[in-house]
Design an enzyme around this catalytic site. Structure first.
Site, PDB file in Angstrom:
ATOM      1  N   CYS B 103       0.890  -1.155   0.000  1.00 50.09           N
ATOM      2  CA  CYS B 103       0.000   0.000   0.000  1.00 50.09           C
ATOM      3  C   CYS B 103       0.932   1.210   0.000  1.00 50.09           C
ATOM      4  CB  CYS B 103      -0.905   0.012   1.227  1.00 50.09           C
ATOM      5  SG  CYS B 103      -1.806   1.564   1.441  1.00 50.09           S
ATOM      6  N   CYS B 106      -0.548   4.402   2.266  1.00 52.86           N
ATOM      7  CA  CYS B 106      -0.516   4.304   3.736  1.00 52.86           C
ATOM      8  C   CYS B 106       0.052   2.921   4.058  1.00 52.86           C
ATOM      9  CB  CYS B 106      -1.867   4.605   4.371  1.00 52.86           C
ATOM     10  SG  CYS B 106      -3.334   3.971   3.556  1.00 52.86           S
ATOM     11  N   SER B 107      -0.726   2.054   4.672  1.00 54.50           N
ATOM     12  CA  SER B 107      -0.195   0.711   4.944  1.00 54.50           C
ATOM     13  C   SER B 107      -1.336  -0.293   5.000  1.00 54.50           C
ATOM     14  CB  SER B 107       0.557   0.680   6.271  1.00 54.50           C
ATOM     15  OG  SER B 107       1.522   1.684   6.332  1.00 54.50           O
ATOM     16  N   CYS B 108      -2.313  -0.165   4.089  1.00 54.42           N
ATOM     17  CA  CYS B 108      -3.471  -1.060   4.101  1.00 54.42           C
ATOM     18  C   CYS B 108      -3.020  -2.516   4.016  1.00 54.42           C
ATOM     19  CB  CYS B 108      -4.396  -0.741   2.938  1.00 54.42           C
ATOM     20  SG  CYS B 108      -5.087   0.918   3.041  1.00 54.42           S
TER      21      CYS B 108
END
Lengths: 93, 195, 99
Positions: B103, B106-108
């Protein structure tokens, strides 16, 4: 303009530290921040997109210097201030 | 944490506690609800869940077909879907095709199936580079793919989350589901390792 | 979610992502702006993140598409593919399909 979070293809971040860390949290406050996020979002105080927006709106230098959950905490505080739940400076010593 | 003018660990811990107290006073949260939310998160989210999905797919062709056709429904069959994302897509590695998840914005990440994400997944280094130079990135993880293997990088930019179905290793024909699940690592489920 | 209408971009449609540079939250990374790709399939409808991020209750619900890009279209080189999940209003049909 693109925001600081939008790093795909950006040069200069260097080698990846591929350490397989299995600890979910590195300090107790990180767990509390996750709990705060989940609880406040579930109550409709803010939604996920507002939360992402608040993280991305951090000044680039602060974003890059902050740890992952520090970003979360900064965003939660910014949203709570914007929505009038807390006052600016209310968490200061 | 590094030095600099951002908060030290002790300072931020104090500010988090103060916020918690403030929100309790305002009646928005209770400490118990927070505890419950953290306990539930830690109890329900684990790479063991993703590993079990993979082991089932390796041992049950009909399940594998359902998993690839509709990951959301197939994962729900095993009780592993949660409300924090809308859809799960499972992408299958083959002899000629490798998948890896990121991601960049962000950091999905599919928490329920993979547990809390490793630090490297959240790092700018991984997020910036894997969409640009996946072969080099995978090599840094110790995974050298032949040039003949195509790579697809899945950048989780909306509410679909991704899980990699790794290739079943040779010589595991005699193993049962539990033994197979024990072979599947978190990195293999993200696509930065093979099994 | 009342999505009875057929999808605007069926699988295989060649699309181009928008070029503009919004002064707010968006989920189209800059590396994929103004780029050509091919629709893999619809992912299901969701509120437009750009407006939902502003705390608006009236964010429109749009179809999201998985769109596949070739590395050389994104970076000028490379032999891999990147797939992104993109809201319908991030996309237009590729006007000159010369490939």
């Amino acid at each position: 303009m693109a925001r600081i979070n939008d790093v795909g293809g950006t040069q200069g971040f260097g080698a990846i530290d591929t350490t397989d860390d299995t600890e979910p949290f590195h300090a107790d406050w990180e767990a509390r921040v996750v709990g705060l996020f989940n609880t406040l979002r579930a109550q409709g105080v803010f939604n996920t997109n507002e939360f992402r927006d608040a993280i991305e709106s951090m000044p680039p230098g602060e974003y890059l210097a902050a740890s992952y959950y520090e970003r979360w905490f900064t965003a939660i505080c910014a949203l709570l201030e914007r929505k009038g739940v807390i006052e600016p400076g209310e968490l200061d010593d | 944490m590094t030095s600099g003018d951002h908060h030290t660990d002790a300072t931020i811990a104090r500010r988090v506690r103060r916020l918690e107290t403030l929100l309790e006073e305002k009646g928005l949260i209770t400490g118990e609800r927070l505890d419950e939310s953290i306990d539930a998160f830690l109890a329900e989210s684990s790479p063991a869940n993703g590993a079990r999905v993979v082991a089932r797919a390796w041992t049950d062709d009909a399940y594998r077909a359902r998993l690839l056709a509709d990951g959301t429904a197939a994962v729900r069959e095993l009780g592993y879907m949660d409300g924090s994302y809308q859809r799960l897509r499972v992408v299958e590695n083959t002899a000629s095709h490798h998948n890896v998840i990121v991601c960049t914005l962000c950091s999905c990440y599919p928490l329920r199936l993979l547990g809390p994400s490793p630090s490297w997944y959240k790092s700018e280094a991984y997020r910036s580079r894997v969409v640009r130079e996946p072969r080099e990135v995978l090599r840094e993880f110790g995974l050298s793919l032949p040039g003949s293997v195509d790579i697809t990088v899945w950048d989780s930019s909306a509410e679909t989350r991704y899980l990699v179905l790794p290739r079943r290793p040779d010589g595991t024909e005699g193993l049962g589901e539990e033994e197979l699940a024990a072979l599947v690592t978190r990195n293999a489920l993200i696509g930065t390792a093979a099994v | 979610m009342t999505d009875a209408a057929p999808d605007r971009f069926p699988p295989g449609t060649r699309v181009r992502t928008y070029r503009h540079d919004p002064p707010h939250h968006t989920r189209l990374p800059r590396y994929a702006r103004g780029k050509r790709g091919v629709v893999v399939e619809p992912e299901g409808p969701d509120e437009l993140a750009d407006l939902s991020a502003q705390g608006r209750g009236d964010a429109p619900v749009e179809q999201i598409y998985a769109v596949r890009f070739e590395a050389r279209d994104l970076w000028g080189e490379g032999d891999h593919h990147v797939v992104l999940d993109l809201w319908e209003s991030y996309l237009e049909e590729d006007p000159d399909d010369e490939r």
